[in-house]
Scaffold this motif. Structure first.
Motif, PDB file in Angstrom:
ATOM      1  N   ASP A 143      -7.839  -2.009  22.617  1.00  0.00           N
ATOM      2  CA  ASP A 143      -9.028  -2.411  21.889  1.00  0.00           C
ATOM      3  C   ASP A 143      -9.202  -1.555  20.637  1.00  0.00           C
ATOM      4  O   ASP A 143      -8.486  -0.571  20.424  1.00  0.00           O
ATOM      5  CB  ASP A 143     -10.271  -2.355  22.774  1.00  0.00           C
ATOM      6  CG  ASP A 143     -10.600  -0.951  23.286  1.00  0.00           C
ATOM      7  OD1 ASP A 143     -10.021   0.036  22.774  1.00  0.00           O
ATOM      8  OD2 ASP A 143     -11.435  -0.828  24.206  1.00  0.00           O
ATOM      9  N   TYR A 144     -10.159  -1.949  19.815  1.00  0.00           N
ATOM     10  CA  TYR A 144     -10.473  -1.211  18.596  1.00  0.00           C
ATOM     11  C   TYR A 144     -11.961  -1.395  18.308  1.00  0.00           C
ATOM     12  O   TYR A 144     -12.498  -2.490  18.475  1.00  0.00           O
ATOM     13  CB  TYR A 144      -9.668  -1.713  17.387  1.00  0.00           C
ATOM     14  CG  TYR A 144     -10.063  -1.014  16.105  1.00  0.00           C
ATOM     15  CD1 TYR A 144      -9.422   0.138  15.706  1.00  0.00           C
ATOM     16  CD2 TYR A 144     -11.119  -1.483  15.324  1.00  0.00           C
ATOM     17  CE1 TYR A 144      -9.816   0.816  14.555  1.00  0.00           C
ATOM     18  CE2 TYR A 144     -11.526  -0.817  14.177  1.00  0.00           C
ATOM     19  CZ  TYR A 144     -10.867   0.321  13.793  1.00  0.00           C
ATOM     20  OH  TYR A 144     -11.269   1.006  12.665  1.00  0.00           O
ATOM     21  N   GLY A 145     -12.620  -0.297  17.885  1.00  0.00           N
ATOM     22  CA  GLY A 145     -14.040  -0.394  17.581  1.00  0.00           C
ATOM     23  C   GLY A 145     -14.503   0.720  16.659  1.00  0.00           C
ATOM     24  O   GLY A 145     -13.698   1.449  16.067  1.00  0.00           O
ATOM     25  N   THR A 146     -15.813   0.866  16.561  1.00  0.00           N
ATOM     26  CA  THR A 146     -16.393   1.794  15.602  1.00  0.00           C
ATOM     27  C   THR A 146     -16.067   3.257  15.889  1.00  0.00           C
ATOM     28  O   THR A 146     -16.084   4.084  14.976  1.00  0.00           O
ATOM     29  CB  THR A 146     -17.919   1.610  15.562  1.00  0.00           C
ATOM     30  OG1 THR A 146     -18.453   1.719  16.883  1.00  0.00           O
ATOM     31  CG2 THR A 146     -18.282   0.244  14.994  1.00  0.00           C
ATOM     32  N   GLY A 147     -15.777   3.584  17.145  1.00  0.00           N
ATOM     33  CA  GLY A 147     -15.379   4.950  17.450  1.00  0.00           C
ATOM     34  C   GLY A 147     -14.026   5.287  16.846  1.00  0.00           C
ATOM     35  O   GLY A 147     -13.789   6.426  16.409  1.00  0.00           O
ATOM     36  N   HIS A 148     -13.125   4.312  16.822  1.00  0.00           N
ATOM     37  CA  HIS A 148     -11.821   4.514  16.190  1.00  0.00           C
ATOM     38  C   HIS A 148     -11.972   4.619  14.674  1.00  0.00           C
ATOM     39  O   HIS A 148     -11.313   5.438  14.024  1.00  0.00           O
ATOM     40  CB  HIS A 148     -10.883   3.365  16.563  1.00  0.00           C
ATOM     41  CG  HIS A 148     -10.711   3.208  18.044  1.00  0.00           C
ATOM     42  ND1 HIS A 148     -11.202   2.129  18.740  1.00  0.00           N
ATOM     43  CD2 HIS A 148     -10.137   4.016  18.972  1.00  0.00           C
ATOM     44  CE1 HIS A 148     -10.921   2.270  20.028  1.00  0.00           C
ATOM     45  NE2 HIS A 148     -10.281   3.406  20.195  1.00  0.00           N
ATOM     46  N   PRO A 196     -12.591  -6.076  21.013  1.00  0.00           N
ATOM     47  CA  PRO A 196     -13.605  -5.169  20.459  1.00  0.00           C
ATOM     48  C   PRO A 196     -13.871  -4.035  21.446  1.00  0.00           C
ATOM     49  O   PRO A 196     -13.948  -4.259  22.645  1.00  0.00           O
ATOM     50  CB  PRO A 196     -14.843  -6.058  20.303  1.00  0.00           C
ATOM     51  CG  PRO A 196     -14.323  -7.464  20.335  1.00  0.00           C
ATOM     52  CD  PRO A 196     -13.116  -7.432  21.225  1.00  0.00           C
ATOM     53  N   ALA A 197     -14.012  -2.823  20.946  1.00  0.00           N
ATOM     54  CA  ALA A 197     -14.298  -1.672  21.800  1.00  0.00           C
ATOM     55  C   ALA A 197     -15.774  -1.355  21.753  1.00  0.00           C
ATOM     56  O   ALA A 197     -16.340  -1.167  20.678  1.00  0.00           O
ATOM     57  CB  ALA A 197     -13.495  -0.460  21.342  1.00  0.00           C
ATOM     58  N   GLY A 198     -16.408  -1.308  22.909  1.00  0.00           N
ATOM     59  CA  GLY A 198     -17.824  -0.976  22.966  1.00  0.00           C
ATOM     60  C   GLY A 198     -18.698  -1.975  22.255  1.00  0.00           C
ATOM     61  O   GLY A 198     -19.755  -1.644  21.730  1.00  0.00           O
ATOM     62  N   PHE A 209     -16.094  -3.127  13.215  1.00  0.00           N
ATOM     63  CA  PHE A 209     -16.339  -2.173  12.132  1.00  0.00           C
ATOM     64  C   PHE A 209     -17.823  -1.926  11.879  1.00  0.00           C
ATOM     65  O   PHE A 209     -18.668  -2.730  12.234  1.00  0.00           O
ATOM     66  CB  PHE A 209     -15.706  -2.691  10.827  1.00  0.00           C
ATOM     67  CG  PHE A 209     -14.256  -3.045  10.943  1.00  0.00           C
ATOM     68  CD1 PHE A 209     -13.284  -2.060  11.020  1.00  0.00           C
ATOM     69  CD2 PHE A 209     -13.852  -4.377  10.971  1.00  0.00           C
ATOM     70  CE1 PHE A 209     -11.940  -2.385  11.119  1.00  0.00           C
ATOM     71  CE2 PHE A 209     -12.506  -4.713  11.074  1.00  0.00           C
ATOM     72  CZ  PHE A 209     -11.556  -3.717  11.145  1.00  0.00           C
ATOM     73  N   HIS A 210     -18.098  -0.802  11.240  1.00  0.00           N
ATOM     74  CA  HIS A 210     -19.432  -0.520  10.725  1.00  0.00           C
ATOM     75  C   HIS A 210     -19.364   0.270   9.414  1.00  0.00           C
ATOM     76  O   HIS A 210     -20.016  -0.090   8.445  1.00  0.00           O
ATOM     77  CB  HIS A 210     -20.267   0.266  11.739  1.00  0.00           C
ATOM     78  CG  HIS A 210     -21.720   0.374  11.361  1.00  0.00           C
ATOM     79  ND1 HIS A 210     -22.740   0.060  12.225  1.00  0.00           N
ATOM     80  CD2 HIS A 210     -22.333   0.749  10.208  1.00  0.00           C
ATOM     81  CE1 HIS A 210     -23.910   0.224  11.629  1.00  0.00           C
ATOM     82  NE2 HIS A 210     -23.681   0.658  10.399  1.00  0.00           N
ATOM     83  N   PHE A 211     -18.580   1.324   9.371  1.00  0.00           N
ATOM     84  CA  PHE A 211     -18.535   2.179   8.182  1.00  0.00           C
ATOM     85  C   PHE A 211     -18.099   1.397   6.949  1.00  0.00           C
ATOM     86  O   PHE A 211     -18.537   1.690   5.834  1.00  0.00           O
ATOM     87  CB  PHE A 211     -17.605   3.369   8.422  1.00  0.00           C
ATOM     88  CG  PHE A 211     -17.631   4.390   7.318  1.00  0.00           C
ATOM     89  CD1 PHE A 211     -18.823   5.012   6.957  1.00  0.00           C
ATOM     90  CD2 PHE A 211     -16.477   4.740   6.639  1.00  0.00           C
ATOM     91  CE1 PHE A 211     -18.860   5.952   5.934  1.00  0.00           C
ATOM     92  CE2 PHE A 211     -16.505   5.679   5.617  1.00  0.00           C
ATOM     93  CZ  PHE A 211     -17.699   6.292   5.261  1.00  0.00           C
ATOM     94  N   ILE A 212     -17.268   0.404   7.117  1.00  0.00           N
ATOM     95  CA  ILE A 212     -16.810  -0.394   5.983  1.00  0.00           C
ATOM     96  C   ILE A 212     -17.991  -1.067   5.278  1.00  0.00           C
ATOM     97  O   ILE A 212     -18.007  -1.210   4.051  1.00  0.00           O
ATOM     98  CB  ILE A 212     -15.766  -1.453   6.437  1.00  0.00           C
ATOM     99  CG1 ILE A 212     -15.129  -2.129   5.227  1.00  0.00           C
ATOM    100  CG2 ILE A 212     -16.380  -2.475   7.385  1.00  0.00           C
ATOM    101  CD1 ILE A 212     -13.966  -3.041   5.589  1.00  0.00           C
ATOM    102  N   SER A 292     -26.198   5.866  12.493  1.00  0.00           N
ATOM    103  CA  SER A 292     -26.617   7.046  13.251  1.00  0.00           C
ATOM    104  C   SER A 292     -26.978   6.684  14.685  1.00  0.00           C
ATOM    105  O   SER A 292     -26.609   7.385  15.636  1.00  0.00           O
ATOM    106  CB  SER A 292     -27.812   7.702  12.557  1.00  0.00           C
ATOM    107  OG  SER A 292     -28.305   8.789  13.308  1.00  0.00           O
ATOM    108  N   VAL A 293     -27.678   5.558  14.844  1.00  0.00           N
ATOM    109  CA  VAL A 293     -28.146   5.146  16.167  1.00  0.00           C
ATOM    110  C   VAL A 293     -27.040   4.512  16.992  1.00  0.00           C
ATOM    111  O   VAL A 293     -26.838   4.841  18.166  1.00  0.00           O
ATOM    112  CB  VAL A 293     -29.338   4.162  16.034  1.00  0.00           C
ATOM    113  CG1 VAL A 293     -29.724   3.607  17.398  1.00  0.00           C
ATOM    114  CG2 VAL A 293     -30.526   4.853  15.384  1.00  0.00           C
ATOM    115  N   GLU A 294     -26.295   3.589  16.386  1.00  0.00           N
ATOM    116  CA  GLU A 294     -25.356   2.759  17.139  1.00  0.00           C
ATOM    117  C   GLU A 294     -23.937   3.315  17.219  1.00  0.00           C
ATOM    118  O   GLU A 294     -23.118   2.824  17.982  1.00  0.00           O
ATOM    119  CB  GLU A 294     -25.313   1.345  16.542  1.00  0.00           C
ATOM    120  CG  GLU A 294     -26.625   0.591  16.674  1.00  0.00           C
ATOM    121  CD  GLU A 294     -27.046   0.405  18.122  1.00  0.00           C
ATOM    122  OE1 GLU A 294     -26.170   0.395  18.999  1.00  0.00           O
ATOM    123  OE2 GLU A 294     -28.254   0.280  18.369  1.00  0.00           O
ATOM    124  N   VAL A 295     -23.632   4.340  16.446  1.00  0.00           N
ATOM    125  CA  VAL A 295     -22.294   4.948  16.505  1.00  0.00           C
ATOM    126  C   VAL A 295     -22.412   6.421  16.903  1.00  0.00           C
ATOM    127  O   VAL A 295     -21.946   6.827  17.964  1.00  0.00           O
ATOM    128  CB  VAL A 295     -21.557   4.798  15.162  1.00  0.00           C
ATOM    129  CG1 VAL A 295     -20.193   5.509  15.214  1.00  0.00           C
ATOM    130  CG2 VAL A 295     -21.363   3.322  14.811  1.00  0.00           C
TER     131      VAL A 295
END
Length: 378
Positions: A143-148, A196-198, A209-212, A292-295
């Motif tokens: 999987d891959y997600g925002t933690g990666h 998707p991870a998490g 993704f999120h940071f993108i 900040s909250v979700e990652v």
């Protein structure tokens, strides 16, 4: 640990780099993380890169030779995907060939990173390799997600701490590096059908993704003449037109590529942002709060962020003291153990019958400065 310096710059000769280890085992560990030097450094570099990319388009290249050499590593990893084609036949939870790709990467990454950083920084490779490897998704879970994605931010920041990027590291350089990374990751996801991870499911910002989205919002945040506004992302043709220059559009364009049906149904969070957030600056502010909250404060995400003694140490940002580790060892049969570091460096362990960390099924809303709200799940 040889140094308790929590500054965002490092003297590698005075740092002790070790294999990163897991420190976050439950929600209490997440709380400790918030007060760590590691968190302080992540936030400092996140803010730096968001600031640098403001008003900048994704470039086709870089004049920074060091940046180009790092991007070559990412291109090399992409080539390895071509060397490990997916196994035939439909698979629901990721293609097993991805594990072979990870093996190939592990076999060669140390050498590539050592060549990149040079002999002067050879000792740091043991930590840097972890963040690079962890940024490529999970070999076990496929999987891959925002933690990666967070781990790649950490890898770029770690190199920055050493001063390797140079004094003239620019927003164009940041975007060029992250663009190469996102191209690689989208290829990984598409080739090996990574899960998707998490994921929060339909109420997540994005499956992966999120940071993108933060970077993309910052690119146009102060541009009163931006070629499009947040509400325009529901127009597929406009998104595709600007995907090559803006990360927000690039991310949404990928969503359009991998998902079908009405945008409001498969991506309601992004859809609601487009309907309720009037400017890119407001989108940026809300996305940063949501990150900040979700990652950074979510156990399922940050439990896989591990800590060494050099780049991201498990020490207090205020005084450099070791933070407590709250760990439920297998041999205790579920009894929790708080492990604290004594002044002499030894460990003390106190056991208690603590419950497993709660994992909320409700994701927090997009915290924009205007009227956005999401429905509450039941």
């Amino acid at each position: 640990m040889n140094s308790t310096n929590t500054s965002a710059t490092l003297d590698a000769s005075k740092c002790h780099f070790v294999e990163p280890v897991k420190r976050i085992f439950d929600s209490e560990g997440v709380q400790e993380f918030q007060h760590s030097a590691a968190m302080q450094r992540l936030q400092q570099y996140l803010a730096k890169y968001v600031r640098l990319v403001n008003g900048v388009d994704i470039p086709d290249g870089s004049n920074n030779g060091v940046v180009n050499r790092f991007v070559e590593i990412l291109l090399n990893l992409s080539i390895k995907i071509d060397e490990v084609p997916p196994l035939p036949g439909p698979r629901r939870y990721g293609n097993m060939a991805c594990r072979d790709w990870h093996d190939k990467v592990r076999d060669s990454l140390d050498g590539m990173l050592l060549q990149f950083v040079g002999q002067e920084f050879e000792s740091c490779v043991v930590e840097l390799r972890y963040y690079v490897l962890n940024s490529l998704g999970s070999q076990e879970r496929l999987d891959y997600g925002t933690g990666h994605e967070l781990s790649f931010l950490a890898a770029v920041a770690a190199i920055d701490m050493l001063g390797i990027w140079g004094q003239h590291f620019s927003g164009q350089d940041v975007l060029f590096i992250f663009n190469a990374y996102y191209v690689l990751i989208r290829k990984l996801i598409a080739t090996y059908t990574l899960e998707p991870a998490g994921s929060h499911g339909v109420w997540g910002l994005d499956d992966h993704f999120h940071f993108i989205y933060i970077l993309g919002s910052s690119q146009w945040a102060n541009n009163k003449r931006a070629p499009m506004m947040p509400q325009d992302v529901t127009d597929k043709s406009i998104v595709e037109e600007y995907a090559s220059v803006n990360f927000y559009c690039q991310a949404v364009n990928f969503v359009y590529t991998v998902k079908s049906g009405p945008f409001a149904e498969h991506s309601p969070m992004l859809y609601d942002i487009s309907k309720t957030v009037s400017s890119w600056s407001k989108a940026l502010k809300g996305l940063q709060k949501m990150y900040s909250v979700e990652v950074l404060k979510k156990f399922p995400v940050v439990q896989h962020f591990w800590f060494g003694d050099g780049f991201f140490p498990w020490v207090s940002a205020s005084d450099g003291s070791r933070l407590a580790v709250f760990e439920p060892p297998p041999e205790t049969g579920g009894v929790a153990a708080r492990r604290t570091f004594n002044s002499n460096g030894s460990l003390s362990t106190v056991y208690s019958h603590a419950m497993a960390p709660p994992v909320s099924r409700n994701v927090s809303r997009f915290i924009a400065p205007d009227r956005f709200r999401r429905p509450q799940s039941h």
